[in-house]
Scaffold this motif. Structure first.
Motif, short mmCIF file in Angstrom:
data_model
loop_
_atom_site.label_atom_id
_atom_site.label_comp_id
_atom_site.label_asym_id
_atom_site.label_seq_id
_atom_site.Cartn_x
_atom_site.Cartn_y
_atom_site.Cartn_z
N LEU A 172 0.82 -1.21 0.00
CA LEU A 172 0.00 0.00 0.00
C LEU A 172 0.86 1.26 0.00
O LEU A 172 0.54 2.25 -0.66
N LEU A 173 1.95 1.17 0.73
CA LEU A 173 2.84 2.31 0.78
C LEU A 173 3.41 2.61 -0.61
O LEU A 173 3.53 3.76 -1.00
N ASP A 174 3.69 1.52 -1.34
CA ASP A 174 4.19 1.70 -2.70
C ASP A 174 3.16 2.37 -3.59
O ASP A 174 3.47 3.25 -4.38
N ILE A 175 1.93 1.95 -3.46
CA ILE A 175 0.89 2.49 -4.34
C ILE A 175 0.63 3.96 -4.04
O ILE A 175 0.66 4.82 -4.91
N PHE A 176 0.39 4.25 -2.74
CA PHE A 176 -0.05 5.61 -2.41
C PHE A 176 1.11 6.54 -2.06
O PHE A 176 0.97 7.74 -2.13
N GLY A 177 2.18 5.94 -1.67
CA GLY A 177 3.36 6.75 -1.37
C GLY A 177 3.19 7.63 -0.16
O GLY A 177 3.91 8.61 -0.01
N LEU A 210 -5.00 5.21 6.60
CA LEU A 210 -6.45 5.39 6.46
C LEU A 210 -7.07 4.22 5.71
O LEU A 210 -8.21 3.84 5.98
N ILE A 211 -6.33 3.67 4.78
CA ILE A 211 -6.90 2.60 3.95
C ILE A 211 -7.00 1.29 4.75
O ILE A 211 -7.99 0.59 4.67
N ILE A 212 -5.96 1.02 5.52
CA ILE A 212 -5.88 -0.29 6.19
C ILE A 212 -7.14 -0.65 6.97
O ILE A 212 -7.65 -1.76 6.83
N PRO A 213 -7.71 0.23 7.77
CA PRO A 213 -8.88 -0.21 8.55
C PRO A 213 -10.16 -0.35 7.75
O PRO A 213 -11.13 -0.90 8.27
N VAL A 214 -10.18 0.12 6.51
CA VAL A 214 -11.45 0.12 5.77
C VAL A 214 -12.04 -1.28 5.62
O VAL A 214 -13.19 -1.51 6.00
N GLU A 226 2.30 7.55 4.14
CA GLU A 226 1.97 6.80 5.35
C GLU A 226 0.54 7.06 5.77
O GLU A 226 -0.19 6.16 6.16
N LEU A 227 0.13 8.32 5.64
CA LEU A 227 -1.18 8.71 6.14
C LEU A 227 -2.28 7.98 5.40
O LEU A 227 -3.20 7.40 5.99
N ILE A 228 -2.18 8.00 4.06
CA ILE A 228 -3.22 7.35 3.27
C ILE A 228 -3.23 5.85 3.56
O ILE A 228 -4.30 5.25 3.71
#
Lengths: 351, 372, 159, 169
Positions: A5-10, A17-21, A12-14
């Motif tokens: 995910l870090l690679d995709i969005f670049g 936010l995505i992980i708990p969805v 940390e914050l995003i």
């Protein structure tokens, strides 16, 4: 997963936010359909069809319908209730339960957050819902609610102890508190699950009876923590009507119900992670197809759902205990037995 | 340190509460979970039965008697018609007696099934309730083919029956008996010998025998305290002396004699005894006309009568004063639930809230019968 | 035991206030006891070795005739298996009857009911309140001259 | 309907029959009619038939009707039996405790009009509609479970024809 995910969005914050969805979505869907499952399973046990109007014969849309209806319900504020606390309570209860999900390891690639003190965090954070229940029961200004909340506090606080003691066995064996580590340690098939002594030599056989007992204690006491029959004194219909959520209407009541059903899965997740291999396939790596990260989801959720089923099964079979008997069970039986298990495991580790 | 002031908690249970079995209100004075005092308030279903009887003719009272204890309407009717027949000196044909006995024993099954089912529900086990209701449905089916009604029948008339039993009634009853026999052990496995259930009921709400008599307890509540007293044997009416059956009494198997579990178990055993009576009666129904003795006008002579029968709840007595007209001058119903409920105060002091619920369930009250 | 024998026993024990048994009317014979004696008679009936009336089946209040109310006691004995009916008649203007709830606990609620519906006042009763009708109900509904109220708490009562 | 009434002012501008409103109506009505939670509450003889209806043989759960113990959780109250004057104030209070939208089904003759107690019942309220509004009346003394089911289906029909925009009571 984090890295991906870090690679995709670049950012940390995003990522954070995505992980708990998906977690949140899972909890909501699970809670909705656990209600339906409860109704269907109970119907099956009682020789009746169960919900079968909304959404065809299976009643598959029944939770949706319930949700639509409950959304339309009026929010009631009882007279002389403590307004702020009253509104707050359902959210506190639900949040406490939801936060517990953060450390549930669904798969080797997905866990909300892999804390190094995961188990400790779980016991700590789920206790927040006790505060919510106390607030709810007190602020409703209803005697039945008050009794419900007092019972819930006494019950949940007491049952924390056998839960923690039973879990301590595994903590000692595994030497960690991280939920992912527990799962990883149990790799290699069903014989390596902690209920069968975990990975190790032949000498672990002597541990098996203690660990089976510990697993049972953990299941029983988590049942009590989730307020399920035979320990559902908090909302005992026939005694204190509906207990804590007696005065709550519409969506607020739903928050309480959601919390209860989500808690069912959360505690099952703990039992599964600690004793039954977590997301590990029972065949280990003998059949690699069954141990891919995506299959691990299926294993974990499948094992969890089995325990949820057992909880529903018990609910529709057993009468409920009385308050003093509940405490008696906890302090006179579960805690001493759990202590014996802890000593046995400790002795084994020392020798 | 200043002394902390404490107050007793007063909790109102009812008139609308899931486990008060109707519209009963209990005012509990509590100290934590412990019950210090219970004050029952009744009358929320006072439907003026006794006032109605004074305005109705004798046969017209029967439907109102049905509605008194609505879960065992047949037994209510039996008690009332026996009272009027005694007053008028009517001898009913034997066929009528047989049918009455079969019907009231079937009704006993239905009533006890409901009592046991709701008792399970009080304990928190919902499934036994539905099992009992499903079995009860089969009993109601038999009533339905006989008189068309499921709950309130108006079937026993003064001097006879409203109509004869249908052609295949005996066959159906035999089928039912075969269906019912395994149900008792099923219920025992499901509820009676469940460890938690025993924990919840044994040694709770103990009713000593001498107090039971003094306070006018009746039926399974009285027998639960170990007193072998059943009006069907001790003050026989109808044709009960012809049948061979036992009177189950509480023996304190799981706790003390007279506790909740004993009262519960008496009901389970009584169902077995009822089945025995039905089996003995069903093959021996004599031929005859069920309406031959029904008087054209029910007009008893001046006088008074107190007739009592053993309903599933206990001794139901009707005290009828006749002034020689078509309407009774006064009808007083001595309802078993009324007397049994008055025990609740003595039975639940010192126990917990959950025990009050269990004790109340073990008394098996029907508010229609209490408030009339 | 026959009502005549019971009467004889009572007659020996109490000098006055015991009426002759009425046996000519169907079906149950009864005795009329003076109101002031009723508690003592009941206590005697319960405790006397030969009688042992330990069970109060029923206690009914009756609107006896134009001027009088009656309380009817149906007694029976577990030990000796016999029955007895007692009556006590009091004028409507002064409907005071001593309670028997200290003799049989069963009488407690029955007396409250008789008070509620008929209006007999039981002296020394521990808790004489209305039992079936609401606390603020007016009148005693089973009296023959009872008039149904038009309204109760704003709710229309007649159809 | 409390919540519906509140919405009324906002949607006056739409004409009835507006396509969005109609679809929303349908969805909301479907929600209400398929999930009527009833009160775990019985008054008299009819309560036994109500229990029989919710038991295995007839099973109200099929229609999404489940009993809940608290008046705050429910949508429909089944007045199952004779309402006495002593009980009437309590029933009124129960009704007031229920959150909107709420419905009332009067079951049996006693709750409809006093039933067999209409003439001499000095302590019987002659019809529960004297204190709370009733949506559906089910006749019978007591009504058979089939009759109760029919009454509930009628209530569903009634809900199906309700609308956000126009009030149909």
């Amino acid at each position: 997963m984090d890295k991906f995910l870090l690679d995709i969005f670049g950012s940390e914050l995003i990522k954070d936010l995505i992980i708990p969805v998906p977690l949140f979505a899972f909890v909501i869907v699970f809670a909705l359909y656990a209600v339906l499952a409860e109704r269907k399973v109970s119907a099956f046990m009682q020789n009746r069809p169960g919900p079968n109007r909304a959404g065809g014969r299976t009643g598959i849309l029944q939770p949706i319908v319930d949700a639509i209806k409950l959304l339309q319900k009026e929010m009631v504020l009882p007279e002389r209730a403590d307004k702020w606390l009253y509104w707050m309570a359902p959210f506190v209860v639900f949040t406490g339960t939801l936060l517990g999900f953060a450390i549930i390891p669904f798969s080797s690639i997905y866990v909300g957050v892999d804390l190094n003190i995961g188990l400790f965090y779980f016991f700590a954070i789920t206790s927040i819902s006790v505060v919510g229940m106390l607030i709810g029961g007190w602020s409703s200004n209803n005697k039945y609610s008050l009794y419900g909340s007092m019972r819930s506090v006494a019950q949940i606080v007491s049952y924390e102890i056998p839960t923690a003691l039973a879990a301590l066995n595994i903590v000692m064996l595994a030497g960690t508190l991280s939920m992912q580590k527990f799962c990883e340690l149990q790799a290699g098939g069903i014989q390596n699950w902690f209920i069968f002594g975990g990975p190790g030599g032949l000498s672990k056989v002597i541990l098996i009876p203690f660990l089976v007992i510990a697993a049972l204690i953990l299941f029983i006491s988590t049942l009590a923590e989730a307020n399920r029959t035979p320990f559902d004194l908090v909302e005992a219909d026939s005694e204190i009507v509906a207990g804590v959520h007696l005065e709550y209407a519409g969506m607020q009541m739903v928050m309480f119900l959601f919390a209860e059903y989500a808690q069912m899965f959360a505690v099952s997740g703990i039992v599964v992670t600690l004793f039954l291999g977590g997301w590990q396939s029972p065949f280990g790596n003998a059949i690699p197809v069954l141990n891919t990260p995506w299959m691990q989801f299926a294993w974990f959720i499948g094992k969890g759902l089995f325990f949820v089923f057992v909880q529903i099964w018990l609910r529709w079979t057993l009468p409920r205990l009385r308050v003093d008997q509940l405490m008696q069970l906890c302090w006179k039986y579960l805690i001493p037995i759990a202590l014996v298990c802890v000593f046995a495991v400790g002795l084994y580790l020392v020798l | 340190m200043a002394e902390i002031r404490t107050e007793d908690m007063v909790l109102n249970m009812g008139p609308q509460h899931p486990s008060t079995h109707g519209v009963l209100r209990l005012q509990l004075t509590l100290e934590g979970e412990i019950v210090i005092d219970v004050k029952p308030y009744i009358g929320y279903l006072h439907r003026c039965f006794e006032k109605h009887t004074e305005a109705m003719t004798y046969p017209q009272v029967i439907p109102y008697a049905d509605r008194m204890d609505y879960v065992n309407a047949m037994s209510n009717e039996l008690s009332y018609v026996i009272a009027v027949e005694k007053l008028m000196g009517i001898e009913v044909p034997e066929r009528v007696e047989y049918i009455r006995v079969i019907m009231s024993e079937l009704q006993r099954l239905a009533s006890h099934l409901l009592a046991i089912g709701t008792y399970g529900n009080d304990a928190g086990a919902f499934t036994p309730f539905l099992y009992c209701m499903a079995t009860r449905e089969r009993v109601l089916e038999l009533f339905e083919i006989t008189c068309g009604a499921r709950l309130l029948y108006n079937y026993f008339w003064v001097g006879g029956l409203s109509h004869d039993i249908p052609v295949n009634f005996q066959k159906k009853v035999k089928e039912f008996v075969e269906f019912f026999k395994p149900k008792v052990s099923e219920l025992n496995n499901l509820l009676s010998f469940n460890k938690i259930f025993i924990e919840r009921t044994a040694n709770i709400g103990i009713l000593p025998a001498d107090y039971a008599i003094n306070a006018g307890a009746a039926g399974p509540v009285l027998r639960g305290s170990g007193i072998k007293f059943d009006l069907r044997k001790n003050d026989p009416y109808s044709i009960y002396p012809k049948f061979d059956f036992d009177i189950p009494v509480g023996q304190g198997l799981k706790g003390t004699v007279g506790d909740n579990w004993d009262r519960y178990m008496v009901r389970i055993h009584e169902m077995e005894e009822s089945i025995k009576i039905i089996e003995q009666a069903i093959d021996n129904i004599p031929e005859g006309d069920v309406q031959s003795q029904i008087p054209k006008r029910v007009k008893p002579p001046v006088g008074e009568v107190y007739a009592r029968t053993e309903t599933p709840k206990g001794e139901l007595g009707y005290y009828i004063i006749s002034d020689g007209s078509l309407n009774p001058y006064r009808v007083k119903a001595r309802s078993p639930s009324f007397c049994n409920l008055s025990l609740i105060r003595a039975l639940s002091k010192g126990y917990m809230i959950a025990d009050v619920v269990m004790t109340l369930g073990s008394l098996d009250i029907v508010l229609g019968c209490i408030d009339r | 035991m026959d009502i005549k024998e019971i009467y004889n026993i009572l007659k020996l024990a109490f000098e006055e206030g015991i009426g002759e048994p009425v046996t000519d009317k169907p079906v149950d014979p009864y005795m009329i006891i003076d109101a002031k004696n009723i508690n003592a008679v009941c206590l005697f009936l319960r405790d006397e070795e030969r009688l042992q009336f330990d069970y109060l089946n029923c206690l009914s209040g009756v609107d006896y005739d134009k001027d009088n109310l009656a309380v009817v006691y149906h007694l029976s004995s577990f030990a000796l298996n016999h029955k007895l009916v007692l009556k006590t008649v009091v004028p409507k203007t002064d409907p005071n009857v001593p309670t028997v709830s200290d003799v049989w606990a069963a009488a407690d609620w029955h007396e409250r009911e008789a008070y509620d519906l008929i209006g007999v006042i039981f002296e020394n009763h521990p808790d004489l309140r209305r039992i079936l009708c609401p606390e603020d109900w007016e009148g005693h509904s089973l009296r023959k001259d009872y008039k149904v109220p038009e309204f109760y708490n704003g709710m229309k009562v007649p159809y | 309907m409390g919540i519906l009434n509140k919405l009324d002012t906002h949607i006056e501008q739409f004409e009835s029959g507006n396509i969005i409103i109609t679809s929303a109506d349908k969805l909301l009505n479907w929600g209400r009619l398929s999930s009527m939670w009833q009160m775990f509450f019985g008054l008299a003889c009819c309560a036994i038939e109500m229990m029989a209806t919710s038991a295995s043989h007839y099973d109200l759960d099929r229609f999404g009707i489940i009993p809940r113990p608290s008046p705050r959780h429910i949508d429909i109250i089944l007045i199952s039996g004779t309402v006495t004057l002593k009980m009437a104030t309590r029933i009124k209070r129960l009704w007031e405790q229920m959150p909107e939208p709420k419905y009332c089904l009067s079951m049996g003759s006693c709750a409809n009009c006093g039933g067999p107690y209409w003439e001499h019942g000095y302590h019987v309220l002659k019809g529960v509609d004297r204190i709370i509004p009733v949506d559906v009346y089910v006749p019978g003394c007591p009504p058979r479970p089939e009759a109760l089911l029919e009454g509930l289906l009628k209530l569903q029909e009634k809900i199906r024809n309700q609308s956000l925009a126009r009030k149909t009571n």
